[in-house]
Design a protein around this motif. Structure first.
Motif, PDB file in Angstrom:
ATOM      1  N   GLY A 139       0.806  -1.210   0.000  1.00 54.29           N
ATOM      2  CA  GLY A 139       0.000   0.000   0.000  1.00 54.29           C
ATOM      3  C   GLY A 139       0.836   1.256   0.000  1.00 54.29           C
ATOM      4  O   GLY A 139       0.444   2.271   0.575  1.00 54.29           O
ATOM      5  N   THR A 149       1.820   6.697   1.853  1.00 57.33           N
ATOM      6  CA  THR A 149       0.913   5.606   2.188  1.00 57.33           C
ATOM      7  C   THR A 149      -0.476   5.949   1.685  1.00 57.33           C
ATOM      8  O   THR A 149      -1.023   7.008   2.015  1.00 57.33           O
ATOM      9  CB  THR A 149       0.864   5.365   3.706  1.00 57.33           C
ATOM     10  OG1 THR A 149       2.176   5.024   4.162  1.00 57.33           O
ATOM     11  CG2 THR A 149      -0.083   4.206   4.030  1.00 57.33           C
ATOM     12  N   ASN A 152      -7.139   2.683   1.107  1.00 58.78           N
ATOM     13  CA  ASN A 152      -7.505   1.500   0.324  1.00 58.78           C
ATOM     14  C   ASN A 152      -8.044   1.832  -1.067  1.00 58.78           C
ATOM     15  O   ASN A 152      -7.592   1.272  -2.073  1.00 58.78           O
ATOM     16  CB  ASN A 152      -8.537   0.658   1.080  1.00 58.78           C
ATOM     17  CG  ASN A 152      -7.884  -0.265   2.092  1.00 58.78           C
ATOM     18  OD1 ASN A 152      -6.705  -0.595   1.974  1.00 58.78           O
ATOM     19  ND2 ASN A 152      -8.640  -0.692   3.086  1.00 58.78           N
ATOM     20  N   LEU A 155      -5.435   3.305  -3.297  1.00 63.09           N
ATOM     21  CA  LEU A 155      -4.498   2.257  -3.702  1.00 63.09           C
ATOM     22  C   LEU A 155      -5.071   1.437  -4.856  1.00 63.09           C
ATOM     23  O   LEU A 155      -4.394   1.196  -5.865  1.00 63.09           O
ATOM     24  CB  LEU A 155      -4.204   1.375  -2.495  1.00 63.09           C
ATOM     25  CG  LEU A 155      -3.158   0.260  -2.600  1.00 63.09           C
ATOM     26  CD1 LEU A 155      -2.615  -0.059  -1.209  1.00 63.09           C
ATOM     27  CD2 LEU A 155      -3.739  -1.004  -3.206  1.00 63.09           C
TER      28      LEU A 155
END
Length: 221
Positions: A139, A149, A152, A155
């Motif tokens: 991730g 980073t 979700n 990503l």
């Protein structure tokens, strides 16, 4: 990634769904072959997890039909059968891998990663595009040495774009790839996630452009 789980054991199915969704994947669940056929007829999946003993028949018949239609979606069989002949038979029908029940979820995740890497022709989890180094499993996104980073959905959206650089993705297509059927979302959500990704990519030499009336694509500047 968008997965299809074909499993009639509700307790096992719920546990697998929770684990994969926690990893950021979109997962649809079919409890029998008929539902699996309906899902696969209307949606493109990155991976299918297929149980064998199902209420309306043998999962191997679904696998055989799937391959006879020249559908290349990788399939991992979930089976309680440990005999060598059964495993060989499933591989010969077109399964990419199998895992024997009961299984550890970390092993299932590892097998999913391995099958997806092989299917994509990759030996590493990392993907490079211009100055980007992207690891969908960790991730993380490295932009000119700076590590970011991702959340979700960010990503998974970046993963979709990098699977087809210069390809145009419409908003409905991105909604289909990012959200399961039981999630009620509008296409405006795609604009939000695209906007976030654009901020992450600022100054990287990579941009997500809007193709008026068609959708979005990622490309090198």
């Amino acid at each position: 990634m968008r997965f299809l789980l074909v499993e009639d054991n509700i307790n096992l199915a719920t546990a697998v769904l929770d684990r994969l969704r926690m990893d950021g994947h979109v997962v649809d669940h079919a409890a029998d072959i008929a539902a699996a056929e309906d899902f696969s007829a209307t949606t493109d999946y990155d991976l299918i997890l297929l149980d064998i003993m199902l209420p309306d028949g043998d999962g191997r018949s679904f696998l055989k039909t799937h391959r006879s239609r020249l559908i290349e979606t990788p399939v991992i069989v979930l089976t309680a059968r440990s005999e060598v002949s059964d495993r060989v038979g499933m591989l010969d029908l077109g399964a990419d891998d199998y895992i024997t029940k009961p299984f550890d979820f970390s092993e299932l995740e590892a097998r999913c990663r391995a099958v997806l890497r092989r299917h994509g022709g990759d030996s590493s989890n990392q993907r490079r595009f211009g100055e980007l180094v992207f690891d969908p499993l960790a991730g993380t996104l490295s932009v000119s040495g700076r590590t970011i980073t991702l959340r979700n959905k960010e990503l998974r959206l970046l993963e979709i774009f990098l699977n087809g650089p210069d390809r145009i993705y419409s908003k409905p297509k991105l909604v289909d790839r990012l959200f399961s059927y039981d999630e009620d979302v509008s296409e405006n959500a795609i604009e939000v996630y695209v906007g976030r990704l654009r901020k992450h990519l600022a100054g990287s030499g990579v941009e997500i452009t809007t193709v008026r009336g068609l959708g979005y694509r990622i490309s090198l500047v």
